[in-house]
Every structure is written in structure tokens, then in C-alpha cells.
Motif scaffolding. Structure first.
Motif, PDB file in Angstrom:
ATOM      1  N   VAL A 110       0.863  -1.184   0.000  1.00 44.84           N
ATOM      2  CA  VAL A 110       0.000   0.000   0.000  1.00 44.84           C
ATOM      3  C   VAL A 110       0.900   1.236   0.000  1.00 44.84           C
ATOM      4  N   TRP A 111       0.707   2.047  -1.032  1.00 47.17           N
ATOM      5  CA  TRP A 111       1.473   3.275  -1.239  1.00 47.17           C
ATOM      6  C   TRP A 111       0.557   4.449  -0.915  1.00 47.17           C
ATOM      7  N   PHE A 112       1.084   5.493  -0.277  1.00 49.47           N
ATOM      8  CA  PHE A 112       0.230   6.615   0.089  1.00 49.47           C
ATOM      9  C   PHE A 112       1.073   7.882   0.238  1.00 49.47           C
ATOM     10  N   SER A 113       0.397   9.011   0.151  1.00 49.46           N
ATOM     11  CA  SER A 113       1.044  10.308   0.331  1.00 49.46           C
ATOM     12  C   SER A 113       0.987  10.714   1.794  1.00 49.46           C
ATOM     13  N   HIS A 114       2.034  11.403   2.224  1.00 51.90           N
ATOM     14  CA  HIS A 114       2.118  11.829   3.624  1.00 51.90           C
ATOM     15  C   HIS A 114       2.609  13.276   3.656  1.00 51.90           C
TER      16      HIS A 114
END
Length: 302
Positions: free
Chosen positions: A242-246
Motif C-alpha cells: 500500500v502506497w500513500f502520500s504523507h
């Protein structure tokens, strides 16, 4: 949101040239960034994109982006040039929520010749949001069928059901269990970060809407500001990633970029199962604020 911004070098030069002569040209330490001579030419694909999603079909690439009525484009090569084919919606969404004319962050997937486009309706800084879905059997500009809302938060039918009472229905992404073929929708932003819910077999609604089998994928404990969004999931060699922006992405003043180390970045964690729990490279749970940084982005000036 899945964000892609282009800031030409000429814009940076113009900003430097516009600085008053009496002001120091030496930046503070927190504003010093490495330079490079390997930056590619800007926008060689002739397309400026927010929240892009690309599918490959019939030897061509189709790019969907946030915009008026969800426009989509076609190219023989992923680097372009791109030609607009049409829009997913022929007018306002049938969902009476958020910005009905300009949905965000579309995600399009294909099954047995039918295309499913999940799109977001919301407004900046609001949890009054919805994720809708539209379908089509063609990618030639023909009309799509808008099926309405899959989930709602803030207001509307189903928004009073947990976890829609605490989460934010934006930035949908799609994943199937590699073993069973079961379909899931990942979504979420800020507030209580990123969640996953199972879809019905027709992919048009969620299972058991009165008591959905939702799991949380990421969370930042002990804080009221939880800037995680724009999730996307992939499968490789026995693991789901799971890839996500932070971090805060935009709306900074000219001299108000985040300090070094706090830049907007992309993070990742992995799990043996599609439902998690997910951990980063150091073994820290994403639910405990973990996430391995894979890319830092220089925020745009808006």
C-alpha cells in the motif's frame, strides 16, 4: 489526493528576480534543496495532470484525471502525446454532494470488457464527501452510466454508519485478492486516514452497508493532524503493497516550504494479506504511524 504539479525552472528564476534588492538572497537552512542537472524536460507528454490514473487496453494507454466531468485521454505510448477522447460524466454527477461538476482522483479498472471508474466528490478541507462509480463498455467517447454513490461521509445516505462517521470518502483505489479475486476499495484522507472496504460482486456497491467489514490500513496516533491520503495498492511476489502520500502538499507561501525532512512524500508498507496489517521496512505498523519513505516531493506554490 494523488497530486502531480509542474513548476518550471523559469518560474523559480522569476521568483528570485522579483525579490527586493534589500532582502538577502541567502535562503535559510530549511529552504536549501539539492540541485541536479538530470531533471527531465517539463511536460513532454503535452498534458498537465492532477490525480492521474492510467489503464492499458487494446494496445493503447488511457489516462483519466480529476477535472470537469472526469476527462480521459488516449496515447500509443505512456509518455504521450495524449489526445482527449471524452469525459466519463456527461454533466454533473447524480450524487448531490461536493463539487458535482469537477470530480477528483478517478480510478478506472476493467473486467470482462466493462470499465469501472470510481471518482471523488468533495471540497477542500471538508469531510462531506462521496465516492461514486460509473461504467462503460467502450473507451471511444461514448456515454458512461453513472451509478451514483458507493460510500458517503459527512452527509447523505449511509454516512451515519461506522467507519464513515469518522473517515473521509475521497481518493478511491481498487485492489483484488490475488487468491480469491475478491474486490476491495481503499479510500481515505486526513481525519482517520486510510481504510479498506469489500465490494459486492458487481463492483457497484459495498457489502453489508449497514455494517461494512471495514479495516483501517494506516493511522497516525497521538496527533490531531494526520496528513495521509492518496492510497494505491499493488501485489508482487506474495506481498500486497500500500502506497500513500504523507504530509501537506500545497498552498504554501513563497518562503513557507516545510522544513527539511517534513516535505510531502510517498510512503509504503506491505502485508502478506490484502487486508493487512501492513508494516514498513523496519517492521513498524502503518497503524502506528509507520511507512517507508520512497520519494520526497518539493511542494508547489499555489
Amino acid at each position: 489526493m494523488h497530486l502531480l504539479f509542474l513548476l518550471p525552472i523559469t518560474a523559480l528564476v522569476a521568483l528570485a528576480g522579483a525579490r527586493p534588492a534589500s532582502q538577502s538572497l541567502t535562503p535559510t537552512l530549511s529552504q536549501v534543496y539539492e540541485t541536479t542537472d538530470t531533471i527531465p524536460l517539463p511536460n513532454v507528454g503535452n498534458l498537465q495532470v492532477h490525480d492521474p490514473n492510467v489503464v492499458f487496453w487494446d494496445d493503447h494507454y488511457y489516462l483519466f484525471k480529476g477535472g470537469w466531468h472526469v476527462p480521459y485521454f488516449k496515447a500509443a505510448n505512456v509518455s504521450g502525446p495524449w489526445t482527449q477522447v471524452g469525459t466519463v460524466l456527461d454533466g454533473e454527477s447524480i450524487i448531490h454532494q461536493g463539487n458535482r461538476s469537477r470530480p477528483w482522483a478517478p480510478t478506472t479498472v476493467e473486467r470482462n470488457g466493462t470499465f469501472y471508474c470510481y471518482y471523488t466528490l468533495s471540497t477542500h478541507g471538508s469531510r462531506n464527501s462521496a465516492i461514486g462509480v460509473a461504467t462503460s463498455t467502450k473507451l471511444d467517447g461514448s456515454p458512461w452510466k453513472d451509478h451514483g454513490a458507493v460510500i458517503r461521509t459527512g452527509e447523505g445516505n449511509g454516512s451515519d454508519v461506522w467507519p464513515f462517521t469518522i473517515s473521509n470518502a475521497i481518493d478511491a483505489s481498487f485492489i483484488r485478492d490475488n487468491a480469491t479475486g475478491k474486490a476491495y476499495l481503499n479510500y481515505g484522507s486526513y481525519w482517520h486516514d486510510i481504510w479498506q472496504i469489500p465490494l459486492t460482486d458487481d463492483w457497484l456497491s459495498i457489502e453489508n452497508p449497514a455494517k461494512p467489514d471495514a479495516v483501517q490500513l494506516s493511522f497516525i496516533p497521538g496527533q490531531t493532524f494526520r496528513p495521509e491520503e492518496g492510497s494505491w495498492m499493488s501485489y508482487h511476489d506474495g506481498y500486497y503493497y500500500v502506497w500513500f502520500s504523507h504530509g501537506k502538499c500545497c498552498s504554501f507561501d513563497v518562503r513557507g516550504f516545510p522544513v527539511r525532512g517534513d516535505e510531502y512524500n510517498i510512503r509504503v508498507g506491505r502485508s502478506r494479506t490484502v487486508r493487512g496489517p501492513f508494516v514498513d521496512r523496519d517492521g513498524k505498523l502503518l497503524l502506528d504511524g509507520g511507512g517507508t519513505i520512497v520519494k520526497r516531493n518539493w511542494a508547489t506554490i499555489i
